[in-house]
Design a protein around this motif. Structure first.
Motif, PDB file in Angstrom:
ATOM      1  N   PRO A  14       0.847  -1.107   0.049  1.00 47.30           N
ATOM      2  CA  PRO A  14      -0.075   0.012   0.065  1.00 47.30           C
ATOM      3  C   PRO A  14       0.751   1.360   0.052  1.00 47.30           C
ATOM      4  O   PRO A  14       1.861   1.354   0.680  1.00 47.30           O
ATOM      5  N   THR A  17      -3.033   5.277   2.736  1.00 47.61           N
ATOM      6  CA  THR A  17      -3.941   4.283   3.490  1.00 47.61           C
ATOM      7  C   THR A  17      -4.094   2.979   2.453  1.00 47.61           C
ATOM      8  O   THR A  17      -4.384   3.225   1.261  1.00 47.61           O
ATOM      9  N   THR A  19      -5.830   0.059   0.257  1.00 42.98           N
ATOM     10  CA  THR A  19      -7.303   0.010  -0.385  1.00 42.98           C
ATOM     11  C   THR A  19      -7.397  -1.399  -0.823  1.00 42.98           C
ATOM     12  O   THR A  19      -6.514  -2.168  -0.514  1.00 42.98           O
ATOM     13  N   LYS A  20      -8.489  -1.723  -1.108  1.00 46.95           N
ATOM     14  CA  LYS A  20      -9.058  -3.161  -1.747  1.00 46.95           C
ATOM     15  C   LYS A  20      -8.041  -3.580  -2.812  1.00 46.95           C
ATOM     16  O   LYS A  20      -7.695  -4.764  -2.681  1.00 46.95           O
ATOM     17  N   GLU A  21      -7.524  -2.608  -3.411  1.00 47.74           N
ATOM     18  CA  GLU A  21      -6.683  -2.987  -4.790  1.00 47.74           C
ATOM     19  C   GLU A  21      -5.320  -3.586  -4.463  1.00 47.74           C
ATOM     20  O   GLU A  21      -4.653  -4.449  -5.182  1.00 47.74           O
ATOM     21  N   ASP A  22      -4.817  -3.534  -2.907  1.00 47.13           N
ATOM     22  CA  ASP A  22      -3.942  -3.791  -2.458  1.00 47.13           C
ATOM     23  C   ASP A  22      -3.947  -5.476  -2.168  1.00 47.13           C
ATOM     24  O   ASP A  22      -2.835  -6.069  -1.805  1.00 47.13           O
ATOM     25  N   ARG A  52      -0.634  -3.095   9.115  1.00 45.83           N
ATOM     26  CA  ARG A  52      -0.368  -2.203   8.176  1.00 45.83           C
ATOM     27  C   ARG A  52       1.094  -2.213   8.123  1.00 45.83           C
ATOM     28  O   ARG A  52       1.747  -1.894   6.912  1.00 45.83           O
ATOM     29  N   ASN A 251      -0.305   5.249   7.997  1.00 47.18           N
ATOM     30  CA  ASN A 251      -0.274   5.621   6.395  1.00 47.18           C
ATOM     31  C   ASN A 251       0.414   6.872   5.799  1.00 47.18           C
ATOM     32  O   ASN A 251       0.119   7.048   4.751  1.00 47.18           O
ATOM     33  N   ASP A 315     -12.420  -5.338   4.366  1.00 43.51           N
ATOM     34  CA  ASP A 315     -13.056  -4.228   4.886  1.00 43.51           C
ATOM     35  C   ASP A 315     -13.011  -3.937   6.126  1.00 43.51           C
ATOM     36  O   ASP A 315     -12.746  -2.728   6.813  1.00 43.51           O
ATOM     37  N   LEU A 318      -9.664  -2.414   6.539  1.00 38.82           N
ATOM     38  CA  LEU A 318      -9.531  -1.086   6.071  1.00 38.82           C
ATOM     39  C   LEU A 318     -10.378  -0.226   7.199  1.00 38.82           C
ATOM     40  O   LEU A 318      -9.764   0.792   7.342  1.00 38.82           O
ATOM     41  N   LYS A 322     -10.452   3.977   9.795  1.00 36.77           N
ATOM     42  CA  LYS A 322     -11.656   4.877   9.847  1.00 36.77           C
ATOM     43  C   LYS A 322     -12.457   4.979  11.113  1.00 36.77           C
ATOM     44  O   LYS A 322     -13.247   5.723  11.282  1.00 36.77           O
TER      45      LYS A 322
END
Ligand SMILES: NC(=O)c1ccc[n+]([C@@H]2O[C@H](COP(=O)([O-])OP(=O)(O)OC[C@H]3O[C@@H](n4cnc5c(N)ncnc54)[C@H](OP(=O)(O)O)[C@@H]3O)[C@@H](O)[C@H]2O)c1
Length: 339
Positions: A14, A17, A19-22, A52, A251, A315, A318, A322
């Motif tokens: 990553p 932050t 993301t799902k694409e990672d 992380r 991040n 999710d 991640l 948040k």
């Protein structure tokens, strides 16, 4: 018949932050077990901020995850097939296991847990890594005394919520810092904190001055950054600062820069000490015993945010950044079976 299961792999490191694409979810066959191994079904997965750091290719106290390999973390699982004399079908186990629905585990890589004594998920929260982190960080480094003021950041999370309650058990005046009004209310009304501050809507420095009229003796650091900056000017002489985490910078793409802390530490003769829970491995039994006793006596409460379904594991991870979780963030993958 070839039985496929889902796995979650890290496919790129990553930037900032995550993301799902990672990540990538793939199907892979479940293999056969050999002597000394068991097939275990994943029941609960722990999602943690420290994962992380393992996604970066940097030297740390624990090696980075490799690209195109599965993420791993604390997992509670159930033995569904065993070729080990130590475990039988139905046993519940705890280990650091890959993010997949089933794992072939060697019998010396997991330990048995008794889910009749406490819910299985508690072995990932209050009786597990995060509860023990709160216990040893606060008591071994923070050493709160009766009547002292303890401030904890990340206060409504897995570690912070336990830190504040242990500090109350030790007779301290406890102030929590968290990221929503709902969390502030929870800390005061449910966990018995003396005061709590919403760092997203309040001036933290001013709110701390009000909530800590006698200064700060212990600051349990979970977040770093500007929240920590507001704490240093209020330190009392011989204050203690266990540095558990610094999630606000995990991040960041640049090194975090802020006010220098040396002057505050010198003027107050304060102790600031980083730690990782692994330092206390030889004393886990001691910590778990006290935590279990306080739970049984009703002196300690714990909260878990359970996300349902393996497909939502990323999710849930991640969401940590948040602030969606109250207490320990856990993914429930499967039901515990009776055999
Ligand atoms: N040293 C060790 O061995 C050890 C072991 C376990 C955990 N830790 C560290 O302890 C800390 C807490 O871990 P945990 O497992 O208990 O997680 P957690 O507090 O349950 O979850 C993370 C929380 O951090 C807060 N957060 C997220 N981004 C933030 C930001 N930019 N600034 C301030 N707060 C932010 C969020 O709550 P809000 O709504 O309040 O923002 C979120 O709910 C982490 O820093 C973790 O790395 C260290």
């Amino acid at each position: 018949m070839l039985i496929l299961q889902k796995q979650i792999k890290l496919i790129q490191r990553p930037t900032g932050t995550p993301t799902k694409e990672d990540f990538e979810m793939v199907n892979a066959p479940i293999g056969d077990i050999s002597e000394g191994e068991m097939l275990v079904k994943t029941v609960y997965i722990s999602v943690d901020p420290y994962l992380r750091g393992r996604m970066n290719d940097t030297k740390s106290y624990i090696p980075p995850f490799e690209l195109n390999q599965m993420i791993s973390s604390g997992v509670v699982a159930q033995v569904v097939d065993s070729k080990s004399s130590l475990f039988e079908k139905g046993d519940m186990v705890l280990g650091s296991l890959p993010w997949q629905e089933f794992t072939i585990a060697k019998d010396n890589t997991v330990r048995k847990i008794d889910h009749t004594l406490a819910p299985a998920s508690a072995y990932l929260s209050v009786l597990g890594m995060t509860g023990l982190t709160a216990y040893f960080g606060l008591l071994d480094i923070g050493k709160p005394k009766e009547g002292e003021t303890v401030v904890v950041s990340g206060a409504a999370g897995a570690v912070g919520s336990i830190v504040g309650q242990i500090a109350k058990i030790k007779g301290a005046h406890v102030v929590g810092i968290a990221g929503s009004d709902e969390k502030v209310k929870f800390l005061i009304d449910e966990l018995g904190f003396d005061a709590a501050i919403n760092y997203k809507t309040q001036d933290v420095a001013e709110a701390l001055r009000e909530a800590c009229p006698n200064g700060i003796d212990v600051y349990f650091e979970n977040v770093g950054g500007e929240i920590a900056d507001a704490v240093f000017p209020l330190l009392n002489n011989f204050a203690r600062i266990p540095v558990c985490g610094a999630i606000s910078s995990y991040n960041n793409e640049q090194v975090d820069v802020g006010p220098r802390v040396q002057g505050y530490l010198i003027k107050t003769s304060s102790l600031m000490q980083g730690f990782t829970i692994g330092n206390y491995a030889s004393r886990f039994g001691e910590g778990a015993k006290d935590l279990a006793t306080w739970l049984t006596e009703g002196k300690l409460k714990y909260e878990e945010t359970i996300t349902e379904g393996f497909d939502h594991t990323i999710d849930a991870f991640l969401d940590l950044f948040k602030g969606s979780n109250l207490g320990k963030a856990i993914v429930k993958v499967a039901e515990i079976e009776k055999y």
